[in-house]
Design an enzyme around this catalytic site. Structure first.
Site, PDB file in Angstrom:
ATOM      1  N   VAL A 103      46.963  34.453  46.654  1.00 41.53           N
ATOM      2  CA  VAL A 103      46.346  34.821  45.377  1.00 41.53           C
ATOM      3  C   VAL A 103      44.842  34.987  45.573  1.00 41.53           C
ATOM      4  O   VAL A 103      44.146  34.057  45.984  1.00 41.53           O
ATOM      5  CB  VAL A 103      46.622  33.762  44.297  1.00 41.53           C
ATOM      6  CG1 VAL A 103      46.009  34.206  42.968  1.00 41.53           C
ATOM      7  CG2 VAL A 103      48.121  33.526  44.148  1.00 41.53           C
ATOM      8  N   LYS A 104      44.367  36.171  45.255  1.00 45.32           N
ATOM      9  CA  LYS A 104      42.947  36.482  45.408  1.00 45.32           C
ATOM     10  C   LYS A 104      42.220  36.130  44.104  1.00 45.32           C
ATOM     11  O   LYS A 104      42.572  36.634  43.036  1.00 45.32           O
ATOM     12  CB  LYS A 104      42.795  37.966  45.740  1.00 45.32           C
ATOM     13  CG  LYS A 104      41.569  38.337  46.547  1.00 45.32           C
ATOM     14  CD  LYS A 104      41.710  39.778  47.004  1.00 45.32           C
ATOM     15  CE  LYS A 104      40.538  40.225  47.842  1.00 45.32           C
ATOM     16  NZ  LYS A 104      40.646  41.660  48.168  1.00 45.32           N
ATOM     17  N   ILE A 105      41.225  35.263  44.223  1.00 47.08           N
ATOM     18  CA  ILE A 105      40.515  34.716  43.063  1.00 47.08           C
ATOM     19  C   ILE A 105      39.017  34.989  43.212  1.00 47.08           C
ATOM     20  O   ILE A 105      38.452  34.780  44.289  1.00 47.08           O
ATOM     21  CB  ILE A 105      40.735  33.185  42.974  1.00 47.08           C
ATOM     22  CG1 ILE A 105      42.219  32.845  42.849  1.00 47.08           C
ATOM     23  CG2 ILE A 105      39.921  32.590  41.828  1.00 47.08           C
ATOM     24  CD1 ILE A 105      42.815  33.081  41.498  1.00 47.08           C
TER      25      ILE A 105
END
Length: 221
Positions: free
Chosen positions: A84-86
């Site tokens: 998950v890219k945050i």
């Protein structure tokens, strides 16, 4: 240094995977929008091509930790390889902490300082993505940031966060990232292809072909 491909184009990803040079993929909403394809379906198809970490970014309209965690869990549920890219924000760090506690890997993106990278690592990010090309664009040496983050992380063995050099523009960037200690470079397909080519390689291939043909003839001649 490992290679990821920074793309949402399935043909590019497939070509790089067939060459055996990439072990992961990074995407973002802009890259997928450029392809004009469904976001979720694109991520699922990428997972079928590359058996490695696939970064899928939360929506830019998910601005609270609660929204990012909810969307992050949905992204992670798509496939075991999903990361998950945050974004690097206070709310993003909160989301990283929660997702990490659930065993979900995260990639903290839009890193432009060593302090940001250290904060993300301490929050539990699996990866940090410093953007060297965008720093170069404003006359700040982006490669210095990669080297500084690498040195800091080396000082603290308990940090298990990997450095993904992002916003890579050309083969020189790639070499510099490897020298600076990046764990991974995520690279556009065009830059990967540029790394393959050298005029002396092409000249040598032509010479081998001509020398062989002079003695044995050309196939199907």
């Amino acid at each position: 240094m490992k290679f990821f491909i920074d793309s949402a184009n399935l043909d590019e990803i497939r070509s790089a995977a067939e060459m055996g040079i990439v072990c992961g993929v990074t995407t973002n909403p802009s890259l997928i929008a450029k392809e004009g394809r469904d976001y979720v379906q694109t991520l699922k198809e990428i997972c079928e091509i590359v058996d490695g970490p696939i970064s899928g970014e939360v929506s830019p309209f998910s601005t609270t930790a609660e929204e990012m965690v909810k969307e992050g869990r949905e992204i992670a549920a798509m496939h075991p390889n999903m990361v998950v890219k945050i974004p690097m924000t206070a709310e993003g760090l909160k989301a990283i902490r929660v997702l990490n506690s659930k065993g979900i890997k995260t990639n903290c993106t839009l890193i432009f300082s060593a302090n940001q990278a250290l904060l993300a690592a301490r929050a539990g990010a699996s990866y940090v993505s410093p953007f060297l090309g965008r720093l170069d664009d404003i006359s700040q040496p982006g490669i210095d940031l990669i080297q500084t983050i690498s040195q800091i992380f080396t000082n603290y063995p308990e940090i298990h966060c990997e450095i993904i050099a992002a916003s890579v523009r050309n083969p020189i960037h790639i070499t510099d990232c490897a020298l600076a200690g990046a764990d991974i470079a995520t690279v556009p397909y065009k830059a990967l292809v540029q790394c393959l080519r050298h005029p002396l390689t092409e000249e040598g291939l032509r010479k081998f072909e001509n020398d062989y043909a002079a003695v044995f003839g050309r196939p199907n001649a």
